[in-house]
Scaffold this motif. Structure first.
Motif, PDB file in Angstrom:
ATOM      1  N   MET A   1      29.412  46.897  10.739  1.00 43.61           N
ATOM      2  CA  MET A   1      27.867  46.361  10.273  1.00 43.61           C
ATOM      3  C   MET A   1      27.810  46.305   8.592  1.00 43.61           C
ATOM      4  N   LEU A   2      27.890  45.289   8.438  1.00 43.26           N
ATOM      5  CA  LEU A   2      28.161  44.914   6.989  1.00 43.26           C
ATOM      6  C   LEU A   2      26.864  44.566   6.426  1.00 43.26           C
ATOM      7  N   TYR A   3      26.444  44.608   5.701  1.00 37.75           N
ATOM      8  CA  TYR A   3      25.158  43.606   4.681  1.00 37.75           C
ATOM      9  C   TYR A   3      25.570  43.121   3.871  1.00 37.75           C
ATOM     10  N   CYS A   4      25.489  41.726   3.594  1.00 35.13           N
ATOM     11  CA  CYS A   4      26.187  41.257   2.992  1.00 35.13           C
ATOM     12  C   CYS A   4      25.106  39.988   2.855  1.00 35.13           C
ATOM     13  N   ASN A   5      24.392  40.098   1.355  1.00 34.93           N
ATOM     14  CA  ASN A   5      23.435  38.664   1.347  1.00 34.93           C
ATOM     15  C   ASN A   5      24.330  37.654   0.750  1.00 34.93           C
ATOM     16  N   ASP A   6      25.367  37.195   0.645  1.00 40.06           N
ATOM     17  CA  ASP A   6      26.378  35.906   0.074  1.00 40.06           C
ATOM     18  C   ASP A   6      25.614  34.884   0.229  1.00 40.06           C
ATOM     19  N   ASP A   7      25.577  34.859   1.287  1.00 39.44           N
ATOM     20  CA  ASP A   7      25.333  33.500   1.787  1.00 39.44           C
ATOM     21  C   ASP A   7      23.666  32.932   1.921  1.00 39.44           C
ATOM     22  N   VAL A   8      22.381  33.760   1.178  1.00 39.68           N
ATOM     23  CA  VAL A   8      21.340  33.116   1.005  1.00 39.68           C
ATOM     24  C   VAL A   8      20.884  32.475  -0.397  1.00 39.68           C
ATOM     25  N   ARG A   9      20.688  31.974  -0.225  1.00 40.02           N
ATOM     26  CA  ARG A   9      20.441  30.841  -0.969  1.00 40.02           C
ATOM     27  C   ARG A   9      19.569  31.083  -2.792  1.00 40.02           C
ATOM     28  N   ARG A  10      18.715  31.727  -1.922  1.00 36.45           N
ATOM     29  CA  ARG A  10      17.758  32.193  -3.044  1.00 36.45           C
ATOM     30  C   ARG A  10      18.358  33.222  -3.443  1.00 36.45           C
ATOM     31  N   GLN A  11      19.213  33.620  -4.263  1.00 32.78           N
ATOM     32  CA  GLN A  11      19.510  35.024  -4.415  1.00 32.78           C
ATOM     33  C   GLN A  11      18.576  35.073  -5.489  1.00 32.78           C
ATOM     34  N   ASP A  12      17.344  34.845  -5.637  1.00 38.16           N
ATOM     35  CA  ASP A  12      16.234  35.699  -6.346  1.00 38.16           C
ATOM     36  C   ASP A  12      14.985  36.814  -5.673  1.00 38.16           C
ATOM     37  N   ARG A  13      15.443  35.846  -4.742  1.00 40.90           N
ATOM     38  CA  ARG A  13      14.714  36.634  -3.131  1.00 40.90           C
ATOM     39  C   ARG A  13      15.094  37.169  -2.155  1.00 40.90           C
ATOM     40  N   LEU A  14      16.405  38.184  -2.449  1.00 42.73           N
ATOM     41  CA  LEU A  14      17.369  39.155  -1.767  1.00 42.73           C
ATOM     42  C   LEU A  14      16.274  40.658  -1.433  1.00 42.73           C
ATOM     43  N   LEU A  15      15.766  40.884   0.339  1.00 44.69           N
ATOM     44  CA  LEU A  15      15.869  42.301   0.217  1.00 44.69           C
ATOM     45  C   LEU A  15      16.726  43.128   0.776  1.00 44.69           C
ATOM     46  N   ASP A  16      16.523  43.675  -0.868  1.00 50.10           N
ATOM     47  CA  ASP A  16      18.011  45.043  -0.165  1.00 50.10           C
ATOM     48  C   ASP A  16      17.952  46.070   0.750  1.00 50.10           C
ATOM     49  N   GLU A  17      18.698  46.159   0.702  1.00 55.06           N
ATOM     50  CA  GLU A  17      19.787  47.254   2.080  1.00 55.06           C
ATOM     51  C   GLU A  17      18.374  47.490   2.691  1.00 55.06           C
ATOM     52  N   SER A  18      17.903  48.837   1.947  1.00 47.80           N
ATOM     53  CA  SER A  18      16.871  50.089   2.036  1.00 47.80           C
ATOM     54  C   SER A  18      15.594  49.324   3.018  1.00 47.80           C
ATOM     55  N   GLY A  19      15.440  47.734   1.894  1.00 43.50           N
ATOM     56  CA  GLY A  19      13.942  47.280   3.306  1.00 43.50           C
ATOM     57  C   GLY A  19      14.872  46.795   4.189  1.00 43.50           C
ATOM     58  N   ALA A  20      16.132  46.405   4.704  1.00 45.25           N
ATOM     59  CA  ALA A  20      16.807  45.849   6.026  1.00 45.25           C
ATOM     60  C   ALA A  20      16.361  46.822   6.826  1.00 45.25           C
ATOM     61  N   ILE A  21      17.044  47.707   6.244  1.00 45.86           N
ATOM     62  CA  ILE A  21      17.383  48.645   7.191  1.00 45.86           C
ATOM     63  C   ILE A  21      16.047  48.983   7.831  1.00 45.86           C
ATOM     64  N   ASP A  22      15.118  49.153   6.944  1.00 44.54           N
ATOM     65  CA  ASP A  22      13.361  49.831   7.622  1.00 44.54           C
ATOM     66  C   ASP A  22      13.193  48.526   8.962  1.00 44.54           C
ATOM     67  N   LEU A  23      13.482  47.187   8.518  1.00 44.32           N
ATOM     68  CA  LEU A  23      12.797  46.315   9.372  1.00 44.32           C
ATOM     69  C   LEU A  23      13.214  46.137  10.708  1.00 44.32           C
ATOM     70  N   LEU A  24      14.511  46.877  10.522  1.00 45.82           N
ATOM     71  CA  LEU A  24      15.669  47.184  11.451  1.00 45.82           C
ATOM     72  C   LEU A  24      15.081  48.182  12.501  1.00 45.82           C
ATOM     73  N   ARG A  25      14.891  49.177  12.024  1.00 43.15           N
ATOM     74  CA  ARG A  25      14.024  50.380  12.463  1.00 43.15           C
ATOM     75  C   ARG A  25      12.685  50.612  13.117  1.00 43.15           C
ATOM     76  N   ASN A  26      11.507  49.585  12.268  1.00 37.11           N
ATOM     77  CA  ASN A  26      10.610  49.640  12.822  1.00 37.11           C
ATOM     78  C   ASN A  26       9.933  48.250  13.186  1.00 37.11           C
ATOM     79  N   GLY A  27      10.897  46.624  12.731  1.00 35.56           N
ATOM     80  CA  GLY A  27      10.372  45.955  13.283  1.00 35.56           C
ATOM     81  C   GLY A  27       9.347  45.641  14.960  1.00 35.56           C
ATOM     82  N   GLU A  28       7.951  44.654  14.639  1.00 32.70           N
ATOM     83  CA  GLU A  28       7.937  45.256  16.541  1.00 32.70           C
ATOM     84  C   GLU A  28       8.400  43.948  17.225  1.00 32.70           C
TER      85      GLU A  28
END
Length: 161
Positions: A1-28
């Motif tokens: 499982m690769l966390y990769c933000n390379d293709d995100v156009r707005r690099q100024d709006r990246l969600l860090d990996e811990s925030g992404a993991i939190d959404l994976l864990r707790n997203g409704e």
């Protein structure tokens, strides 16, 4: 499982990996995007659970459009949106989201299916586990569990101060 933000156009709006993991864990819920056998796009909301490693599970009926799509093309995208806040006077919205690219598997062994149902109950009905497990056992024969193996994912957010 690769966390990769390379293709995100707005690099100024990246969600860090811990925030992404939190959404994976707790997203409704998340929106699974599939392709129909006719070649049309098909998106459907699902209640899901992450196994803490590289798999997402959701349950559904043992037949239907979702499963026909998975049989046709066992690849999908899952989009999970967390907190949002529309800010009318700034003409914008604060948000956080992750997008996952996954391979899909159905027809899982009974042990994995029941383990996934238990994870779903722990996430959505933790105070009713005993009754939930009885319900899961009773409906087991008519319940399909789909496994989404995460290949890569990215996250994006907009914070407004």
């Amino acid at each position: 499982m690769l966390y990769c933000n390379d293709d995100v156009r707005r690099q100024d709006r990246l969600l860090d990996e811990s925030g992404a993991i939190d959404l994976l864990r707790n997203g409704e819920f998340g929106i699974v995007s599939l392709v129909t056998p006719e070649g049309s796009p098909y998106g459907i909301p699902v209640s899901f659970v992450w196994d803490g490693a590289d798999r997402i599970y959701f349950h559904c009926a043992r037949e239907g459009k979702k499963l026909a799509c998975i049989d046709f093309l066992p690849k999908a995208s899952l989009c999970i949106v967390g907190k949002t806040n529309v800010v009318p006077d700034k003409f914008t919205t604060a948000y956080e989201s992750v997008v996952l690219q996954c391979s899909m598997t159905r027809g899982l062994p009974p042990e994995e299916r029941m383990a996934a149902l238990k994870l779903l109950l722990e996430k959505y009905s933790p105070d009713d586990m005993a009754m939930g497990m009885k319900y899961a056992e009773k409906s087991f024969g008519r319940t399909e569990i789909v496994c989404m193996t995460i290949e890569r994912f990215s996250g994006k957010c907009k914070r407004i101060t």
